[in-house]
Each structure stands twice: as structure tokens, then as C-alpha cells.
Design a protein around this motif. Structure first.
Motif, PDB file in Angstrom:
ATOM      1  N   MET A 199       0.567  -1.472  -0.044  1.00 10.17           N
ATOM      2  CA  MET A 199      -0.009  -0.336  -0.199  1.00 10.17           C
ATOM      3  C   MET A 199       1.066   0.960  -0.138  1.00 10.17           C
ATOM      4  O   MET A 199       0.634   2.408  -0.872  1.00 10.17           O
ATOM      5  CB  MET A 199      -0.745  -0.555   1.053  1.00 10.17           C
ATOM      6  CG  MET A 199      -2.014  -0.912   1.077  1.00 10.17           C
ATOM      7  SD  MET A 199      -3.125  -0.403   2.448  1.00 10.17           S
ATOM      8  CE  MET A 199      -4.201   1.121   1.228  1.00 10.17           C
ATOM      9  N   TRP A 229       1.526   2.285  -3.507  1.00  6.65           N
ATOM     10  CA  TRP A 229       0.544   2.761  -4.307  1.00  6.65           C
ATOM     11  C   TRP A 229       0.245   3.907  -3.818  1.00  6.65           C
ATOM     12  O   TRP A 229      -0.023   4.731  -4.555  1.00  6.65           O
ATOM     13  CB  TRP A 229      -1.024   2.201  -4.390  1.00  6.65           C
ATOM     14  CG  TRP A 229      -1.720   2.122  -4.548  1.00  6.65           C
ATOM     15  CD1 TRP A 229      -1.965   2.969  -5.140  1.00  6.65           C
ATOM     16  CD2 TRP A 229      -2.663   1.926  -3.756  1.00  6.65           C
ATOM     17  NE1 TRP A 229      -3.872   3.045  -5.558  1.00  6.65           N
ATOM     18  CE2 TRP A 229      -4.067   2.714  -4.687  1.00  6.65           C
ATOM     19  CE3 TRP A 229      -3.732   1.632  -2.565  1.00  6.65           C
ATOM     20  CZ2 TRP A 229      -5.391   2.278  -3.931  1.00  6.65           C
ATOM     21  CZ3 TRP A 229      -4.762   1.056  -2.643  1.00  6.65           C
ATOM     22  CH2 TRP A 229      -6.063   1.818  -2.975  1.00  6.65           C
ATOM     23  N   ALA A 251       0.123   7.342  -5.802  1.00 10.63           N
ATOM     24  CA  ALA A 251      -1.535   7.668  -6.320  1.00 10.63           C
ATOM     25  C   ALA A 251      -1.915   8.154  -4.676  1.00 10.63           C
ATOM     26  O   ALA A 251      -3.187   8.860  -5.728  1.00 10.63           O
ATOM     27  CB  ALA A 251      -1.986   6.109  -6.627  1.00 10.63           C
ATOM     28  N   ILE A 255      -5.190   7.003   1.108  1.00 12.92           N
ATOM     29  CA  ILE A 255      -4.322   5.597   0.908  1.00 12.92           C
ATOM     30  C   ILE A 255      -2.887   5.844   1.893  1.00 12.92           C
ATOM     31  O   ILE A 255      -3.076   4.392   2.363  1.00 12.92           O
ATOM     32  CB  ILE A 255      -3.519   5.841  -0.685  1.00 12.92           C
ATOM     33  CG1 ILE A 255      -4.734   5.374  -1.539  1.00 12.92           C
ATOM     34  CG2 ILE A 255      -2.474   3.637  -0.658  1.00 12.92           C
ATOM     35  CD1 ILE A 255      -4.424   5.895  -3.124  1.00 12.92           C
TER      36      ILE A 255
END
Length: 121
Positions: A1, A4, A8, A14
Motif C-alpha cells: 500500500m 501505491w 497515487a 491511501i
């Protein structure tokens, strides 16, 4: 994660879910699972007070954490507005798990049988 999140994440959803998965999902669940077995012995108490909270607590907190980690990116990044309604539910589940852990340990130390008491013949 975290990878990511590095590429992003725009609004912190996130990245927040990644931190939450590591702290609550791993570290806290490990403490909540192992603590009731070890802490009473360090405190000189024979065993854990209640078996039901000891068994249900490691289930309640991870369910709340799973809801949090899966809905936080959706809510914060604006992908699914309904996810904002899931976040308070996840928090209450996690808080319930923490309170079960704390209450069970408090009752263990207050009402538990001493491990150092002399046994009667």
C-alpha cells in the motif's frame, strides 16, 4: 500500500490506510492476541479472567481494521462517497476490541487468582 500511496495518493487516504494497516492491523492485533496469555503471568496472576473476551477481541478489532483500510482510500480520494459512512463503524469496532482487551486484563488483575498463593492440600 505504501508504494501505491507514493504514486497515487492525493488526499492522504491511501497513505493513512497504509499506516493504519501496519499499526492496528499488525502491531495492535499481535499485542491483543499475545498479551492476554503473557501479561497475567508477568503480573503474578494464574490466568486470564474471561475466555469469551479473549477469543472475541482478536476478531472484532481486525474486522474494524479491515473495514477502515478498505474504505479510507475510497472515502478520502473521493472514489466512493458511501465509504464515509463505513469509517465510523470501523472505528467503533476497533474501539470495542481495545475496550474488551483492557476490561479483560483489568478484571484479570483485580479478581484473578494469584499465581504465588500457596495451594491448599
Amino acid at each position: 500500500m505504501s508504494i501505491w500511496a507514493a504514486f497515487a495518493d492525493q488526499y492522504g487516504g491511501i497513505w493513512g490506510a497504509s499506516r493504519h494497516a501496519l499499526t492496528v492491523g499488525f502491531a495492535a492485533t499481535m499485542v491483543f492476541s499475545i498479551g492476554p496469555r503473557i501479561l497475567p503471568h508477568f503480573g503474578g496472576v494464574h490466568g486470564i479472567f474471561g475466555k469469551a473476551p479473549h477469543v472475541s477481541q482478536p476478531v472484532v478489532a481486525p474486522v474494524g481494521c479491515t473495514l477502515r483500510v478498505s474504505s479510507e482510500p475510497l472515502a478520502y480520494e473521493g472514489l466512493l462517497p458511501f465509504a464515509w459512512k463505513v469509517l465510523p463503524v470501523s472505528g467503533m469496532l476497533e474501539l470495542s476490541g481495545v475496550l474488551l482487551f483492557a476490561a479483560n486484563l483489568a478484571l484479570t488483575f483485580l479478581l484473578g487468582r494469584s499465581a504465588f498463593a500457596q495451594s491448599r492440600a
